[in-house]
Design an enzyme around this catalytic site. Sequence first.
Site, PDB file in Angstrom:
ATOM      1  N   SER A 148       0.839  -1.192   0.000  1.00  0.00           N
ATOM      2  CA  SER A 148       0.000   0.000   0.000  1.00  0.00           C
ATOM      3  C   SER A 148       0.882   1.253   0.000  1.00  0.00           C
ATOM      4  O   SER A 148       1.589   1.516  -0.958  1.00  0.00           O
ATOM      5  CB  SER A 148      -0.956  -0.039   1.192  1.00  0.00           C
ATOM      6  OG  SER A 148      -1.931   0.968   1.097  1.00  0.00           O
ATOM      7  N   GLU A 166     -13.172  11.195  -9.552  1.00  0.00           N
ATOM      8  CA  GLU A 166     -12.945  12.420 -10.318  1.00  0.00           C
ATOM      9  C   GLU A 166     -11.514  12.525 -10.834  1.00  0.00           C
ATOM     10  O   GLU A 166     -11.022  13.608 -11.135  1.00  0.00           O
ATOM     11  CB  GLU A 166     -13.282  13.634  -9.450  1.00  0.00           C
ATOM     12  CG  GLU A 166     -14.736  13.664  -9.003  1.00  0.00           C
ATOM     13  CD  GLU A 166     -15.057  14.860  -8.132  1.00  0.00           C
ATOM     14  OE1 GLU A 166     -14.121  15.492  -7.622  1.00  0.00           O
ATOM     15  OE2 GLU A 166     -16.249  15.160  -7.976  1.00  0.00           O
ATOM     16  N   HIS A 190      -4.286  -0.628  -4.094  1.00  0.00           N
ATOM     17  CA  HIS A 190      -5.719  -0.934  -3.925  1.00  0.00           C
ATOM     18  C   HIS A 190      -6.430  -0.637  -5.246  1.00  0.00           C
ATOM     19  O   HIS A 190      -7.539  -0.102  -5.278  1.00  0.00           O
ATOM     20  CB  HIS A 190      -6.339  -0.098  -2.802  1.00  0.00           C
ATOM     21  CG  HIS A 190      -5.695  -0.266  -1.470  1.00  0.00           C
ATOM     22  ND1 HIS A 190      -5.939  -1.350  -0.652  1.00  0.00           N
ATOM     23  CD2 HIS A 190      -4.787   0.492  -0.814  1.00  0.00           C
ATOM     24  CE1 HIS A 190      -5.219  -1.226   0.456  1.00  0.00           C
ATOM     25  NE2 HIS A 190      -4.523  -0.122   0.374  1.00  0.00           N
TER      26      HIS A 190
END
Length: 290
Positions: A148, A166, A190
């Site tokens: 991560s 967005e 992720h």
Amino acid sequence: MKILGKLIIIGGAVDKGSFTETDLDTTAPQNLNFFEEGILKRIIKESLYKENSRIEVITTASKIPRQIGPEYVKAFNYLGAHNVDVLYIEKREQAMDPEIIQRLRDADVVMFTGGDQLRLTSILGGTPFHDLLLDKYRNEHFIYAGTSAGAAAASNNMIYQGSSSEALLKGEVKITSGLGLIDDVVIDTHFVQRGRIGRLFQAVVGNPKVLGVGLGEDTGLFIANGKQMEAIGSGLVILVDGREIKDTNLTQVELGQPISINHLVTHVLSKNDTFDLDTFKMTIKSSQYV
């Protein structure tokens, strides 16, 4: 420059998934695939002294380091590696402490946990710890592993903020300098689960020399010589190659407006597939045409 170290970057989920359970012995049987064939096993296998390698788990990115760190120790212990400890670095002053520097000097593997990648770079960047980390990676048989945030921070270019929904609006994706172990890539994590393909598109269209790397959860890349990439783990790795982009409106639209991109190339890797950063050639391990 020949790089002796190895990178293992992971897309996440290992923080709260396959092994961070309160009763490892009870839950281990259903997680054997992850343990025996998965990413942590690969870290041990690739390390200099295998199960006897000195492994330091670094929790700097995490807001709950005292909870996360011991779970990694437990997982490595389960796989037979017992020379493992947690290196807590929560302030820049600690990254200059001679005792902490010595622990890094003695390590064969560092495992950076998830959290906030901006914490990693703001606390470690430019410190003696960071300098030694880069030196060991370039000049020793040393492994940098990160999940991560620990993966996102490994490259020179680092995404640290940006809405998934967005991400193809100009200005929505924020990029800064990472820890600098690998050049000319930008890593997002992720990736599949959080729908971050747009973030990677915007990162690449701004500088098509940079290869976008999107890592799914419980999925990663093993990188040798700073160039040879192999997909590991259970999911997908998405690569976004902008070198053949033919047109975009990036410099013509205002902040917050949609970005158009013509001819952006993507590759999808699954376990054991490879990609060469020198030639940009992908090889599918189980190709139907072999």
